[in-house]
Design a protein around this motif. Structure first.
Motif, short mmCIF file in Angstrom:
data_model
loop_
_atom_site.label_atom_id
_atom_site.label_comp_id
_atom_site.label_asym_id
_atom_site.label_seq_id
_atom_site.Cartn_x
_atom_site.Cartn_y
_atom_site.Cartn_z
N VAL A 1 0.64 -1.52 -0.57
CA VAL A 1 0.03 0.39 -0.24
C VAL A 1 1.10 1.02 0.22
O VAL A 1 1.31 1.69 1.02
CB VAL A 1 -0.83 -0.03 1.41
CG1 VAL A 1 -1.98 1.35 1.41
CG2 VAL A 1 -1.55 -1.39 1.48
N PHE A 2 -0.03 2.01 -0.89
CA PHE A 2 1.24 3.64 -1.21
C PHE A 2 1.34 4.60 -0.21
O PHE A 2 -0.21 4.85 0.15
CB PHE A 2 1.50 3.91 -2.61
CG PHE A 2 2.45 3.20 -3.59
CD1 PHE A 2 3.80 3.35 -2.72
CD2 PHE A 2 2.13 2.06 -4.19
CE1 PHE A 2 4.56 2.52 -4.19
CE2 PHE A 2 2.74 0.59 -4.16
CZ PHE A 2 3.99 1.47 -4.52
N ALA B 1 -8.00 -5.00 3.14
CA ALA B 1 -8.31 -4.60 4.76
C ALA B 1 -6.92 -5.72 5.22
O ALA B 1 -6.76 -7.28 4.01
CB ALA B 1 -9.07 -4.59 4.87
N GLY B 2 -5.87 -6.00 6.31
CA GLY B 2 -5.27 -6.45 6.57
C GLY B 2 -3.93 -6.90 6.63
O GLY B 2 -3.68 -5.24 6.73
N PRO B 3 -3.01 -7.44 6.55
CA PRO B 3 -1.70 -6.99 7.10
C PRO B 3 -1.96 -6.39 5.67
O PRO B 3 -1.35 -6.61 4.40
CB PRO B 3 -1.24 -8.19 6.89
CG PRO B 3 -2.36 -8.65 7.92
CD PRO B 3 -3.67 -8.57 6.81
N TRP C 1 0.72 8.29 9.79
CA TRP C 1 0.31 7.55 8.79
C TRP C 1 -0.55 5.63 9.42
O TRP C 1 -1.33 5.29 8.34
CB TRP C 1 1.89 6.64 8.43
CG TRP C 1 2.29 8.02 7.15
CD1 TRP C 1 1.79 8.52 6.24
CD2 TRP C 1 3.69 8.10 6.70
NE1 TRP C 1 2.52 9.16 5.53
CE2 TRP C 1 4.33 8.45 6.24
CE3 TRP C 1 4.72 7.44 8.10
CZ2 TRP C 1 5.19 9.48 5.34
CZ3 TRP C 1 6.39 8.30 7.03
CH2 TRP C 1 6.44 8.96 6.20
N LEU C 2 0.15 5.66 10.46
CA LEU C 2 -0.53 4.05 11.50
C LEU C 2 -1.72 5.24 11.43
O LEU C 2 -3.06 3.86 11.39
CB LEU C 2 0.41 4.12 12.48
CG LEU C 2 1.56 3.73 12.51
CD1 LEU C 2 2.24 3.36 13.89
CD2 LEU C 2 1.56 2.42 11.27
N ALA C 3 -2.51 5.71 11.96
CA ALA C 3 -3.29 6.29 12.60
C ALA C 3 -4.50 6.03 11.10
O ALA C 3 -5.41 5.45 10.90
CB ALA C 3 -3.75 7.37 12.79
N ARG D 1 -8.09 2.82 7.23
CA ARG D 1 -8.61 1.88 6.51
C ARG D 1 -8.31 1.18 6.60
O ARG D 1 -8.99 -0.10 5.24
CB ARG D 1 -7.74 2.65 5.24
CG ARG D 1 -7.63 3.88 5.06
CD ARG D 1 -6.62 4.71 4.06
NE ARG D 1 -7.13 6.23 3.24
CZ ARG D 1 -7.52 6.24 2.74
NH1 ARG D 1 -8.71 5.65 2.02
NH2 ARG D 1 -7.17 7.90 2.38
N GLY D 2 -8.68 0.68 7.63
CA GLY D 2 -8.43 -1.38 8.19
C GLY D 2 -7.62 -2.03 7.15
O GLY D 2 -7.03 -3.29 7.00
#
Length: 347
Positions: free
Chosen positions: A17-18, A43-45, A115-117, A122-123
């Motif tokens: 993901v960018f 969504a996911g890792p 970024w983490l938030a 966005r899942g």
């Protein structure tokens, strides 16, 4: 860096993901197998790629054998003058050496939080966070250039940065710069994501490890808890039984001391014998009762102290005159004062 199992699907694919735009690509063993924009973001890792303009990569000569915390501390000292922002507000991430240089990424801690938030909203669960220029596999010589959104990522051995193409010549100098074919970029992503040169998820932003408890361990914990409850109950039951037996024994002794009816006729009990003994002691000057013990046969075992043998003889005469039989009683010296051990029972 070992690959986290949560970064792969059951088919071995990874999600890239960018963060600049939140577009995405599904990476398989041979390259990109699917892609899309933010409105269809799975969504996911995932591996999160962040802009090279926000994550600056420096290349330092760090001593070998340093622990991660030691390497980060050494990098902070060496980069103290390399950032306009105080290093206390910067996140420092140390990578693995390349061409005898170690990549060290500097990014504002506030941007990491953003970024983490955003990813969480966005899942997306960022397993790794990699600066975009480091997604390019470095060539053996010169630079590779990947153009996107009016900027360009440049990659060379021990070099990675993002600049406007017109400004890059001042950095690349006379080194050859080759535009990176999109297919070649995609083909290199599986190897890069398997072992990124720098992963920003370290230090204060390290991903929390998720522990999985197997069912066998759960059963053992339950069994141990049940055993602990049983042992606790057993201890309490044994304590109750011990107290019960002690209470019964005391009741039996009390019944012996105060037995009514026929038993009192055969055995006068403690009271009558003790009363006569106490009267004989009170009537004898310089004689004291030191110990008394009642026995089941109705006799009393006692210890008396006196000043001399004549006093003890006077006590014996008074006790026998009251209807008691005195056995033993040879005075012996104990602690500087004569003491006599005797047994007293009704005549």
């Amino acid at each position: 860096m070992p690959t986290s199992p949560t970064d792969e699907t059951a088919t071995g694919e990874r999600l890239l993901v960018f963060a600049d735009g939140w577009s995405w690509r599904r990476i398989g063993a041979t390259g990109v197998v699917a892609h899309g924009e933010a409105d269809a973001l799975p969504a996911g890792p995932a591996a999160l790629a962040v802009p090279g303009t926000a994550a600056t990569v420096h290349w330092l000569e760090l001593p070998d054998g340093l622990a991660p915390a030691q390497a980060a501390a050494a990098a902070r000292l060496m980069l103290a003058d390399a950032s306009a922002t105080p290093l206390t507000d910067m996140h420092v991430a140390v990578g693995r050496p390349e061409s005898r240089q170690t990549p060290v990424a500097l990014v504002p801690a506030a941007r990491m939080v953003e970024w983490l938030a955003e990813a969480e909203a966005r899942g997306v669960d960022p397993v790794t966070i990699v600066p975009e220029p480091l997604l390019i596999v470095p060539p053996e010589t010169g630079y590779l250039r990947r153009d996107h959104d009016g900027l360009a990522d440049f990659r060379a051995p021990a070099a990675a940065f993002t600049l406007e193409p017109d400004l890059a010549e001042a950095v690349t100098g006379d080194m050859p710069v080759v535009p990176l074919d999109p297919r070649r970029f995609a083909d290199g992503l599986p190897a890069v994501l398997a072992a990124p040169p720098v992963d920003l998820r370290q230090g204060a932003f390290a991903r929390r490890r998720q522990w999985k408890v197997d069912t066998g361990w759960k059963r053992r914990v339950v069994a141990l808890a049940a055993l602990l409850v049983i042992l606790t109950l057993a201890v309490q039951i044994l304590a109750i039984l011990r107290y019960t037996f002690a209470a019964n024994r005391l009741e039996t002794e009390l019944a012996t001391l105060e037995a009514p009816g026929q038993r009192r006729t055969a055995n006068p009990g403690f009271g009558p014998v003790a009363t006569r003994l106490f009267e004989a002691v009170r009537a004898t000057p310089n004689l004291e009762l030191a110990r008394i013990e009642y026995r089941s046969d109705g006799s009393l075992n006692a210890s008396v102290t006196m000043d001399n043998a004549a006093t003890f003889a006077a006590f014996r005469t008074r006790a026998e005159a009251s209807g008691l039989t005195v056995e033993g009683g040879e005075p012996t010296a104990a602690g500087g004062r004569p003491t006599a051990e005797l047994t007293v029972r009704p005549s």
